[in-house]
Design an enzyme around this catalytic site. Structure first.
Site, PDB file in Angstrom:
ATOM      1  N   GLY A 245       0.928  -1.415   0.024  1.00  0.00           N
ATOM      2  CA  GLY A 245       0.041   0.040  -0.003  1.00  0.00           C
ATOM      3  C   GLY A 245       0.795   1.387  -0.074  1.00  0.00           C
ATOM      4  O   GLY A 245       2.060   1.274  -0.304  1.00  0.00           O
TER       5      GLY A 245
ATOM      6  N   ASN B 257       2.560  -0.251  10.351  1.00  0.00           N
ATOM      7  CA  ASN B 257       1.619  -1.228  10.552  1.00  0.00           C
ATOM      8  C   ASN B 257       1.451  -1.571  12.208  1.00  0.00           C
ATOM      9  O   ASN B 257       0.279  -1.835  12.425  1.00  0.00           O
ATOM     10  CB  ASN B 257       1.997  -2.569   9.553  1.00  0.00           C
ATOM     11  CG  ASN B 257       1.255  -2.548   8.444  1.00  0.00           C
ATOM     12  OD1 ASN B 257       1.213  -3.602   7.627  1.00  0.00           O
ATOM     13  ND2 ASN B 257       0.714  -1.395   8.050  1.00  0.00           N
TER      14      ASN B 257
ATOM     15  N   ASN C  93      -0.152  -8.914   7.860  1.00  0.00           N
ATOM     16  CA  ASN C  93      -1.223  -7.920   7.583  1.00  0.00           C
ATOM     17  C   ASN C  93      -1.352  -7.889   6.040  1.00  0.00           C
ATOM     18  O   ASN C  93      -0.570  -7.404   5.400  1.00  0.00           O
ATOM     19  CB  ASN C  93      -0.713  -6.403   8.208  1.00  0.00           C
ATOM     20  CG  ASN C  93      -1.889  -5.485   7.902  1.00  0.00           C
ATOM     21  OD1 ASN C  93      -2.920  -5.655   7.526  1.00  0.00           O
ATOM     22  ND2 ASN C  93      -1.509  -4.192   7.752  1.00  0.00           N
TER      23      ASN C  93
ATOM     24  N   ARG D 276       1.720   9.441   5.538  1.00  0.00           N
ATOM     25  CA  ARG D 276       1.789   8.517   4.289  1.00  0.00           C
ATOM     26  C   ARG D 276       2.157   9.123   3.099  1.00  0.00           C
ATOM     27  O   ARG D 276       3.135   8.528   2.265  1.00  0.00           O
ATOM     28  CB  ARG D 276       0.511   7.829   4.405  1.00  0.00           C
ATOM     29  CG  ARG D 276       0.164   6.790   5.245  1.00  0.00           C
ATOM     30  CD  ARG D 276       1.013   5.858   5.317  1.00  0.00           C
ATOM     31  NE  ARG D 276       0.633   4.725   6.340  1.00  0.00           N
ATOM     32  CZ  ARG D 276       0.122   3.600   5.940  1.00  0.00           C
ATOM     33  NH1 ARG D 276      -0.318   3.119   4.834  1.00  0.00           N
ATOM     34  NH2 ARG D 276      -0.158   2.827   7.148  1.00  0.00           N
TER      35      ARG D 276
ATOM     36  N   HIS E 110     -10.379  -2.541   6.317  1.00  0.00           N
ATOM     37  CA  HIS E 110      -9.096  -3.402   6.035  1.00  0.00           C
ATOM     38  C   HIS E 110      -8.149  -3.310   7.069  1.00  0.00           C
ATOM     39  O   HIS E 110      -7.443  -4.428   7.438  1.00  0.00           O
ATOM     40  CB  HIS E 110      -8.704  -3.007   4.658  1.00  0.00           C
ATOM     41  CG  HIS E 110      -7.421  -3.837   4.051  1.00  0.00           C
ATOM     42  ND1 HIS E 110      -7.634  -5.221   3.978  1.00  0.00           N
ATOM     43  CD2 HIS E 110      -6.278  -3.451   3.876  1.00  0.00           C
ATOM     44  CE1 HIS E 110      -6.522  -5.709   3.323  1.00  0.00           C
ATOM     45  NE2 HIS E 110      -5.589  -4.926   3.515  1.00  0.00           N
ATOM     46  N   TRP E 111      -8.054  -2.203   7.699  1.00  0.00           N
ATOM     47  CA  TRP E 111      -6.935  -2.109   8.740  1.00  0.00           C
ATOM     48  C   TRP E 111      -7.509  -2.631  10.124  1.00  0.00           C
ATOM     49  O   TRP E 111      -7.767  -1.760  11.004  1.00  0.00           O
ATOM     50  CB  TRP E 111      -6.544  -0.667   8.940  1.00  0.00           C
ATOM     51  CG  TRP E 111      -5.804  -0.085   7.551  1.00  0.00           C
ATOM     52  CD1 TRP E 111      -5.271  -0.943   6.456  1.00  0.00           C
ATOM     53  CD2 TRP E 111      -5.159   1.040   7.530  1.00  0.00           C
ATOM     54  NE1 TRP E 111      -4.809  -0.214   5.669  1.00  0.00           N
ATOM     55  CE2 TRP E 111      -4.564   1.226   6.423  1.00  0.00           C
ATOM     56  CE3 TRP E 111      -5.155   2.288   8.144  1.00  0.00           C
ATOM     57  CZ2 TRP E 111      -3.817   2.540   5.783  1.00  0.00           C
ATOM     58  CZ3 TRP E 111      -4.495   3.451   7.729  1.00  0.00           C
ATOM     59  CH2 TRP E 111      -3.905   3.280   6.499  1.00  0.00           C
TER      60      TRP E 111
END
Length: 286
Positions: free
Chosen positions: A40, A48, A105, A182, A266-267
């Site tokens: 990602g 993460n 993950n 990010r 998703h996380w």
């Protein structure tokens, strides 16, 4: 968890291997637990798992490995998933870890499953956060994968924000700090190369051509070879790896179970943090 000091500087380590330096975060005591990060935009092992390390470190000797090509460990040539699988075995060999449990993950879960398929004695238990399997009923590529492809082809701040909003059920978790962190990380040239190698239009076309031309079966068709107990954890509202993906691993892995978290994208380890840690630690200590 007050008794474990989990800061970036205190936990960062590195080890030399025949293919360059691997960096990782190490904390805690007990049986070895490898934490393998996802792919990602602007991702790495620390980002993460920094929120989960303290909880796991109360029970396990944790190693959050940084895969090659994500801006922390030395890069190596090859597809990022395959080089990640290789890096796990190199890492375990370098530190003399004969076998360990894994929390993986998304892509990290796929990497963990591949290690379990090809090096069965190295993995004791596997906790996968989404990722493992393939779409059955939901469209493919998923909404999240399409947004990753858009970003890989044309990296913009707006594209990053669209993708982050797709990762999480609760939009309030997409903070300015998260976006900025990010965005800065995504601009690392190595990280950009990796995301293009995984999600860029050209790379995806090459992969599809390779699969069409080759006799190599997709990894998910080999999941019956995963001999270790496996816990699949999934957000009910995952738009990157929709829940129907869990069907094949749940059917094929001989000792697999599935835990689905409500109101969660998703996380999972971020959005359902406390519940995820509780369920995972119970499974790993069982």
């Amino acid at each position: 968890s007050g008794c474990v000091d989990v800061t970036y500087e205190n936990t960062l380590r590195e080890v030399g291997t025949e293919k360059g330096v691997l960096r990782y975060h190490e904390v805690g005591d007990g049986p070895p637990l490898l934490l393998l990060h996802g792919s990602g935009i602007g991702v790495n092992g620390w980002r993460n798992y920094r929120g989960n390390l303290a909880a796991f470190a109360e029970h396990f000797h944790c190693y959050a490995l940084e895969f090659p090509g994500f801006g922390v460990s030395d890069p190596v040539r090859g597809h990022p998933v395959l080089t990640a699988v290789d890096s796990v075995v190199r890492f375990m060999d370098a530190l003399g870890i004969e076998s360990a449990s894994v929390v993986g993950n998304s892509m990290g879960g796929v990497v963990g499953a591949n290690v379990a398929i090809n090096h069965a004695t190295r993995i004791d238990k596997l906790v996968a956060i989404g990722g493992v399997g393939t779409n059955i009923f939901s469209p493919g590529p998923s909404e999240g994968s399409r947004l990753l492809q858009e970003f890989a082809d044309n990296p913009t701040r707006d594209g990053l924000i669209r993708w982050l909003n797709c990762m999480l059920f609760d939009p309030k978790l997409v903070t300015d700090e998260l976006i900025e962190e990010r965005w800065q990380a995504a601009n690392d040239p190595g990280a950009l190369r990796t995301i293009r190698a995984m999600y860029g239009s050209e790379a995806i076309a090459r992969q599809q051509q390779f699969l069409a031309d080759s006799d190599v079966p997709p990894y998910w068709s080999m999941l019956h070879k995963v001999q270790c107990p496996t816990l699949l954890t999934w957000g009910f509202d995952d738009r990157q790896c929709p829940l129907d993906m869990a069907t094949i691993p749940l059917r094929l892995i001989p000792d697999a179970e599935l835990h689905v978290f409500p109101n969660c994208g998703h996380w999972v380890n971020t959005e359902a943090k406390d519940a995820f840690e509780r369920v995972s630690i119970e499974f790993l200590r069982r």
